[in-house]
Scaffold this active site. Structure first.
Site, PDB file in Angstrom:
ATOM      1  N   ASN A 164       4.160   8.311  -7.102  1.00  0.00           N
ATOM      2  CA  ASN A 164       4.681   7.232  -5.729  1.00  0.00           C
ATOM      3  C   ASN A 164       3.929   7.967  -4.366  1.00  0.00           C
ATOM      4  OD1 ASN A 164       6.785   8.097  -6.640  1.00  0.00           O
ATOM      5  ND2 ASN A 164       7.976   7.225  -5.061  1.00  0.00           N
ATOM      6  N   GLU A 180       4.727   8.093  -0.504  1.00  0.00           N
ATOM      7  CA  GLU A 180       6.205   6.997   0.678  1.00  0.00           C
ATOM      8  C   GLU A 180       5.175   7.768   1.724  1.00  0.00           C
ATOM      9  OE1 GLU A 180       9.830   7.406  -1.090  1.00  0.00           O
ATOM     10  OE2 GLU A 180       9.662   8.220   0.242  1.00  0.00           O
ATOM     11  N   CYS A 215       2.757   2.795  -4.949  1.00  0.00           N
ATOM     12  CA  CYS A 215       3.550   2.950  -5.850  1.00  0.00           C
ATOM     13  C   CYS A 215       2.516   3.820  -7.388  1.00  0.00           C
ATOM     14  CB  CYS A 215       3.567   2.184  -6.849  1.00  0.00           C
ATOM     15  SG  CYS A 215       4.602   0.380  -5.686  1.00  0.00           S
ATOM     16  N   GLU A 273       2.066   3.145 -10.219  1.00  0.00           N
ATOM     17  CA  GLU A 273       1.436   1.930 -10.963  1.00  0.00           C
ATOM     18  C   GLU A 273      -0.335   2.133 -10.490  1.00  0.00           C
ATOM     19  OE1 GLU A 273       4.141   2.474 -10.071  1.00  0.00           O
ATOM     20  OE2 GLU A 273       5.416   0.545 -11.010  1.00  0.00           O
ATOM     21  N   CYS A 278       7.053  -2.792  -9.530  1.00  0.00           N
ATOM     22  CA  CYS A 278       7.467  -3.871  -8.646  1.00  0.00           C
ATOM     23  C   CYS A 278       6.326  -5.333  -9.125  1.00  0.00           C
ATOM     24  CB  CYS A 278       6.950  -3.149  -6.958  1.00  0.00           C
ATOM     25  SG  CYS A 278       5.272  -2.858  -6.608  1.00  0.00           S
ATOM     26  N   CYS A 332       2.825  -4.073  -8.285  1.00  0.00           N
ATOM     27  CA  CYS A 332       1.821  -2.953  -9.080  1.00  0.00           C
ATOM     28  C   CYS A 332       1.601  -4.383 -10.309  1.00  0.00           C
ATOM     29  CB  CYS A 332       2.642  -2.199  -9.554  1.00  0.00           C
ATOM     30  SG  CYS A 332       3.148  -0.579  -8.815  1.00  0.00           S
TER      31      CYS A 332
END
Length: 128
Positions: free
Chosen positions: A42, A44, A53, A55, A84, A87
């Site tokens: 990830n 940010e 993310c 994934e 999430c 994803c």
């Protein structure tokens, strides 16, 4: 390729995560049907909506390398949470039954096995 290799790749990728705001590190490793592994973490941003993310990072790396046939994915994060919704839908574009192995980074002996079909029933599909 042994599952533990994919889990180890996800755990390693997690260490490279950029999460200065949430401090929630996530690593992902996706294996293609050709046997190649692509990792992601990830990343940010202070504008949270721009965060990506692990994934999706792994999946976009695979696609950028010309690989679109995903065999399975491993995730490493505290608490062994599931992907999430964004994803889930993103990964379903490539393999709606994608097997998912989730390892609790705080207790690597805790591993959860699931798949996208279980996590995303009734996914959005574009019907031509």
């Amino acid at each position: 390729m042994p599952q533990d290799t994919l889990v180890a790749a996800a755990l390693e990728a997690r260490q490279r995560a950029y999460a200065p705001y949430s401090k929630f590190l996530v690593g992902a490793a996706i294996e293609t049907t050709s046997g190649k592994i692509f990792v992601g973490c990830n990343v940010e941003n202070c504008s949270y909506g721009l965060t990506i993310c692990a994934e999706r990072t792994a999946a976009t790396s695979a696609v950028a390398a010309g690989q679109r046939d995903f065999k399975r994915i491993a995730l490493a994060l505290s608490g062994a949470g599931t992907p999430c919704g964004a994803c889930r839908q993103f990964l379903a574009e490539f393999n709606p039954q994608l097997p998912i192995t989730i390892v609790d980074a705080d207790d690597p002996t805790r591993i959860v096995e699931t798949d996208l079909e279980t996590l995303l029933p009734g996914r959005f599909e574009f019907k031509k």
